[in-house]
Design a protein around this motif. Structure first.
Motif, PDB file in Angstrom:
ATOM      1  N   ALA A  22       0.847  -1.181   0.000  1.00  0.00           N
ATOM      2  CA  ALA A  22       0.000   0.000   0.000  1.00  0.00           C
ATOM      3  C   ALA A  22       0.889   1.239   0.000  1.00  0.00           C
ATOM      4  CB  ALA A  22      -0.926  -0.003   1.213  1.00  0.00           C
ATOM      5  N   LEU A  23       0.544   2.204  -0.820  1.00  0.00           N
ATOM      6  CA  LEU A  23       1.367   3.413  -0.922  1.00  0.00           C
ATOM      7  C   LEU A  23       0.506   4.570  -1.420  1.00  0.00           C
ATOM      8  CD1 LEU A  23       3.498   3.317  -4.167  1.00  0.00           C
ATOM      9  CD2 LEU A  23       1.854   1.521  -3.618  1.00  0.00           C
ATOM     10  N   THR A  24       1.024   5.766  -1.329  1.00  0.00           N
ATOM     11  CA  THR A  24       0.360   6.950  -1.869  1.00  0.00           C
ATOM     12  C   THR A  24       1.238   7.573  -2.940  1.00  0.00           C
ATOM     13  OG1 THR A  24       1.266   8.334  -0.107  1.00  0.00           O
ATOM     14  CG2 THR A  24      -0.944   7.429   0.235  1.00  0.00           C
ATOM     15  N   VAL A  25       0.575   8.217  -3.896  1.00  0.00           N
ATOM     16  CA  VAL A  25       1.257   8.868  -5.019  1.00  0.00           C
ATOM     17  C   VAL A  25       0.612  10.232  -5.215  1.00  0.00           C
ATOM     18  CG1 VAL A  25       1.759   8.781  -7.490  1.00  0.00           C
ATOM     19  CG2 VAL A  25       1.780   6.669  -6.125  1.00  0.00           C
ATOM     20  N   LEU A  26       1.408  11.264  -5.446  1.00  0.00           N
ATOM     21  CA  LEU A  26       0.871  12.586  -5.743  1.00  0.00           C
ATOM     22  C   LEU A  26       0.632  12.709  -7.242  1.00  0.00           C
ATOM     23  CD1 LEU A  26       0.107  15.421  -4.742  1.00  0.00           C
ATOM     24  CD2 LEU A  26       2.477  16.111  -5.253  1.00  0.00           C
ATOM     25  N   SER A  27      -0.611  12.975  -7.625  1.00  0.00           N
ATOM     26  CA  SER A  27      -0.965  13.183  -9.030  1.00  0.00           C
ATOM     27  C   SER A  27      -1.113  14.682  -9.268  1.00  0.00           C
ATOM     28  CB  SER A  27      -2.277  12.463  -9.357  1.00  0.00           C
ATOM     29  OG  SER A  27      -2.701  12.773 -10.665  1.00  0.00           O
ATOM     30  N   ASP A  28      -0.163  15.255 -10.021  1.00  0.00           N
ATOM     31  CA  ASP A  28      -0.196  16.705 -10.228  1.00  0.00           C
ATOM     32  C   ASP A  28      -0.679  17.083 -11.623  1.00  0.00           C
ATOM     33  OD1 ASP A  28       1.964  15.914 -11.694  1.00  0.00           O
ATOM     34  OD2 ASP A  28       3.446  17.083 -10.571  1.00  0.00           O
ATOM     35  N   GLU A  29      -1.114  16.087 -12.421  1.00  0.00           N
ATOM     36  CA  GLU A  29      -1.711  16.366 -13.711  1.00  0.00           C
ATOM     37  C   GLU A  29      -3.018  15.596 -13.826  1.00  0.00           C
ATOM     38  OE1 GLU A  29       0.697  16.998 -17.269  1.00  0.00           O
ATOM     39  OE2 GLU A  29       2.380  16.148 -16.149  1.00  0.00           O
ATOM     40  N   THR A  30      -3.814  15.992 -14.834  1.00  0.00           N
ATOM     41  CA  THR A  30      -5.143  15.402 -14.980  1.00  0.00           C
ATOM     42  C   THR A  30      -5.326  14.900 -16.398  1.00  0.00           C
ATOM     43  OG1 THR A  30      -5.987  16.982 -13.365  1.00  0.00           O
ATOM     44  CG2 THR A  30      -7.609  15.803 -14.686  1.00  0.00           C
ATOM     45  N   SER A  31      -5.821  13.654 -16.531  1.00  0.00           N
ATOM     46  CA  SER A  31      -6.118  13.082 -17.835  1.00  0.00           C
ATOM     47  C   SER A  31      -7.600  13.219 -18.139  1.00  0.00           C
ATOM     48  CB  SER A  31      -5.730  11.599 -17.871  1.00  0.00           C
ATOM     49  OG  SER A  31      -4.363  11.429 -17.620  1.00  0.00           O
ATOM     50  N   GLY A  32      -7.960  12.968 -19.396  1.00  0.00           N
ATOM     51  CA  GLY A  32      -9.353  12.975 -19.815  1.00  0.00           C
ATOM     52  C   GLY A  32      -9.467  13.135 -21.306  1.00  0.00           C
ATOM     53  N   SER A  33     -10.667  12.905 -21.815  1.00  0.00           N
ATOM     54  CA  SER A  33     -10.873  12.988 -23.263  1.00  0.00           C
ATOM     55  C   SER A  33     -10.586  14.387 -23.790  1.00  0.00           C
ATOM     56  CB  SER A  33     -12.311  12.583 -23.596  1.00  0.00           C
ATOM     57  OG  SER A  33     -12.577  12.750 -24.971  1.00  0.00           O
ATOM     58  N   ALA A  34     -11.063  15.403 -23.048  1.00  0.00           N
ATOM     59  CA  ALA A  34     -10.902  16.776 -23.536  1.00  0.00           C
ATOM     60  C   ALA A  34      -9.526  17.337 -23.247  1.00  0.00           C
ATOM     61  CB  ALA A  34     -11.979  17.669 -22.924  1.00  0.00           C
ATOM     62  N   VAL A  35      -8.900  16.909 -22.158  1.00  0.00           N
ATOM     63  CA  VAL A  35      -7.597  17.460 -21.788  1.00  0.00           C
ATOM     64  C   VAL A  35      -6.456  16.554 -22.212  1.00  0.00           C
ATOM     65  CG1 VAL A  35      -8.542  18.763 -19.862  1.00  0.00           C
ATOM     66  CG2 VAL A  35      -7.716  16.441 -19.474  1.00  0.00           C
ATOM     67  N   GLY A  36      -6.755  15.371 -22.745  1.00  0.00           N
ATOM     68  CA  GLY A  36      -5.714  14.494 -23.271  1.00  0.00           C
ATOM     69  C   GLY A  36      -5.435  13.295 -22.390  1.00  0.00           C
ATOM     70  N   TRP A  37      -5.136  12.170 -23.064  1.00  0.00           N
ATOM     71  CA  TRP A  37      -4.822  10.925 -22.350  1.00  0.00           C
ATOM     72  C   TRP A  37      -3.315  10.645 -22.389  1.00  0.00           C
ATOM     73  CZ3 TRP A  37      -8.424   8.749 -19.450  1.00  0.00           C
ATOM     74  CH2 TRP A  37      -9.781   8.942 -19.762  1.00  0.00           C
ATOM     75  N   GLN A  38      -2.475  11.667 -22.500  1.00  0.00           N
ATOM     76  CA  GLN A  38      -1.042  11.434 -22.628  1.00  0.00           C
ATOM     77  C   GLN A  38      -0.491  10.652 -21.435  1.00  0.00           C
ATOM     78  OE1 GLN A  38      -2.598  14.301 -22.922  1.00  0.00           O
ATOM     79  NE2 GLN A  38      -1.724  15.638 -24.515  1.00  0.00           N
ATOM     80  N   GLN A  39       0.401   9.732 -21.733  1.00  0.00           N
ATOM     81  CA  GLN A  39       0.996   8.925 -20.673  1.00  0.00           C
ATOM     82  C   GLN A  39       1.852   9.768 -19.732  1.00  0.00           C
ATOM     83  OE1 GLN A  39      -0.065   5.794 -20.293  1.00  0.00           O
ATOM     84  NE2 GLN A  39      -1.362   6.380 -22.034  1.00  0.00           N
ATOM     85  N   SER A  40       2.287  10.932 -20.204  1.00  0.00           N
ATOM     86  CA  SER A  40       3.099  11.794 -19.336  1.00  0.00           C
ATOM     87  C   SER A  40       2.306  12.333 -18.164  1.00  0.00           C
ATOM     88  CB  SER A  40       3.663  12.964 -20.163  1.00  0.00           C
ATOM     89  OG  SER A  40       2.597  13.748 -20.704  1.00  0.00           O
ATOM     90  N   ARG A  41       0.973  12.207 -18.228  1.00  0.00           N
ATOM     91  CA  ARG A  41       0.147  12.691 -17.134  1.00  0.00           C
ATOM     92  C   ARG A  41       0.070  11.682 -15.979  1.00  0.00           C
ATOM     93  NH1 ARG A  41      -2.594  17.156 -18.789  1.00  0.00           N
ATOM     94  NH2 ARG A  41      -2.841  17.477 -21.027  1.00  0.00           N
TER      95      ARG A  41
END
Length: 572
Positions: free
Chosen positions: A124-143
């Motif tokens: 079990a661990l936590t990760v900080l997600s500082d970007e957002t994916s989605g159809s309109a904003v993009g599904w780039q793997q860099s996110r």
């Protein structure tokens, strides 16, 4: 809105959390580092949920149960507000409060690598997600953020949750193998890796940074601490809420609770897993669907097939306790008498019980040797009660003992109770023996060669009955007489040399078991020592003692109950 950590809250949010009542929850410890909660009727209001374990850095993953597709889409928001509890709310995207209260399953684990007793390893661990994916904003793997794990796995699955509330607008968990959004994490094995992030479906806005809770589990089924636990991945057959839910996959048991997350993202509109229906975990199945947001873009909630990773738990713990309260007496005679009670306790369940507490409504808390018992273990506690003037006035007193405990593994607070009643008596038994003699023949005289009748009378002038089987009367035959061994009253009610009568008792006695003679020079101490069998119909100078041991009860009351033993003898 400025960013903040998942621990801090605004003062208004704190006030709201303080006002909201705790949800009715079935909370189960699976291990000292892992627990789950089944939260009934969770809705839009923030509601605190108290941990059963103690955590330093908890990781929380939750899943929503959508009862019917007539209800609006719902996401679970989690905020770990303190070291002792977290809080949840159910909302739509863009902080829409239009949701249907329903059941939410939540899993809590300490951060770290753990192996359950059955051999299943998870991290079990936590990760900080500082970007957002989605159809309109993009599904780039860099996110997406690549996972850096401490443990190694052979065939892992992954579940996760957006577990902070830095942005009031919802986002949902997203996981892939870091190569394509369609690929599930660890698609070609553990070395393929995993990346995690958050997405907003078809909404054309981003979100503030959020903390993600992630749990990676080795695929398989184990039994640990009386739980059956299964981790796995469904087939690629779970379609949308707007299609024809529920979508079922076979599992190994009748599970009570589960957490699940989409494995990859086949649908370009974005989606997330929800358990579906009135019974989403029937025997041998997991049922659910893929939900979508309806704020922007396609609002049909239809979705192509997806795979889902899950972790399921079936609680087989049966906490149970038994309590047997006893005392050496059920009567008392006056105020101020001390009665010592014994409390026999047994853990009759199949799981350890902790926090044992015993109390008596007349005595108060009772101290016991232990405060925890493993399955099948026993212990005995004791405490004294002193009768009061109030007990005397009432004529009795009933003591009610109550035992409570806590099941460490499995929900529930087992309890047991037992009672004991003390009844007022008038005092102890008081036995008085009187010996009388009279001529055998009416008008006769006590002269040598004449027969006389001896009668031994025992009267209970007290208020309590002597214990059953404890009466024993022995009388030394005077040296100046010889006992007659025939029919003592020549055809009267007696049929032998000894005659027994009783008044106001339930005593019985007959020859030779309870009425007997002895020729011993030493006084017998029990009826078993009175074994002399004389020649019938003679005057036998060898008889030295008359014995009686009547059986039954001799209560104490008014008029005084009594019994008597008579025999005939000839004066020398």
């Amino acid at each position: 809105m400025p960013e903040r950590s998942g621990i801090l809250q605004s003062s208004a949010a704190v006030f709201l959390a303080m006002l909201a009542p705790s949800l009715h929850a079935e909370a189960q410890r699976v291990s000292p580092n892992l627990e789950y909660h089944i939260l009934a009727n969770a809705g839009y209001a923030w509601t605190p949920v108290t941990y059963r374990n103690t955590y330093t850095a908890p990781v929380i993953v939750c899943s929503y149960v959508l009862a019917t597709n007539a209800n609006p889409p719902a996401t679970i928001r989690v905020d770990p507000v303190s070291a002792s509890q977290f809080r949840i709310r159910v909302q739509q995207f863009e902080d829409d409060p239009n949701v249907a209260p329903s059941t939410v399953y939540c899993l809590v684990s300490e951060t770290g690598v753990f192996t359950l007793p059955g051999g299943m390893t998870y991290e079990a661990l936590t990760v900080l997600s500082d970007e957002t994916s989605g159809s309109a904003v993009g599904w780039q793997q860099s996110r997406l953020e690549p996972l850096s794990l401490s443990a190694s796995f052979s065939d892992p699955v992954l579940i996760g949750q957006v577990m902070s509330y830095n942005d009031p607008r919802a986002s949902v968990f997203h996981a892939t193998d870091c190569e394509r959004r369609q690929n599930p994490p660890f698609e070609t094995g553990f070395a393929d890796g995993a990346c995690v992030g958050k997405h907003v479906g078809m909404i054309n806005t981003t979100r503030a940074s959020e903390t993600l809770g992630v749990i990676v589990i080795e695929t398989g089924t184990v039994t640990a601490n009386n739980f059956t636990i299964q981790a796995g991945r469904t087939g690629n057959n779970v379609a949308g809420v707007g299609n024809a839910p529920p979508y079922s996959n076979t599992v190994s048991s009748d599970y009570d609770v589960g957490m699940a997350s989409m494995a990859g993202e086949n649908g370009g509109n974005g989606g997330w897993w929800v358990f579906y229906g009135a019974d989403p975990l029937p025997p041998g199945q997991i049922r659910g669907a893929i939900e979508e947001e309806v704020t922007a873009g396609d609002t049909s909630r239809g979705h192509i097939n997806e795979q889902v990773d899950y972790w399921l738990f079936d609680d087989n713990n049966t906490p149970d306790l038994s309590l047997d309260k006893t005392a050496p007496t059920s009567t008392f005679a006056a105020a101020g008498e001390d009665v010592v009670f014994s409390f026999d306790i047994e853990n009759t369940g199949n799981t350890a019980v902790t926090a044992l507490a015993l109390s008596d409504d007349q005595i108060g808390p009772v101290t016991c040797p232990e405060t925890a018992l493993a399955a099948g273990e026993t212990m005995t506690c004791s405490a004294s009660y002193t009768t009061t003037l109030g007990d005397v006035a009432d004529g009795s007193v009933t003591n009610i003992a109550t035992l409570t405990g806590d099941s460490f593994y499995g929900a529930g607070a087992p309890s047991a109770s037992d009672t004991w009643t003390l009844t007022l008596g008038a005092g102890p038994s008081d036995l008085v023996v009187e010996k009388t003699v009279r001529p055998h023949m009416p008008g006769g005289y006590a002269l040598p060669g004449e027969d006389v009748i001896y009668t031994l009378t025992v009267t209970n002038r007290g208020s309590a009955s002597p214990d059953d089987g404890t009466l024993f009367l022995v009388d030394a035959v005077p040296d100046e007489v010889s006992v007659f061994t025939g029919d003592m009253d020549d055809g009267g009610p007696a049929t032998g040399p000894l005659y027994f009568e009783e008044s106001g008792t339930a005593l019985i006695a007959s020859e030779p078991a309870e009425l007997a003679m002895s020729n011993s020079p030493i006084r017998p101490s029990t009826i078993a020592e009175c074994t002399y069998t004389p020649i019938p119909g003679v005057y036998d100078p060898s008889v030295t003692f008359i014995c009686a041991a009547p059986q039954g009860t001799m209560p104490g009351n008014t008029p005084d109950p009594s019994f008597s033993v008579s025999f005939r003898a000839q004066l020398k």
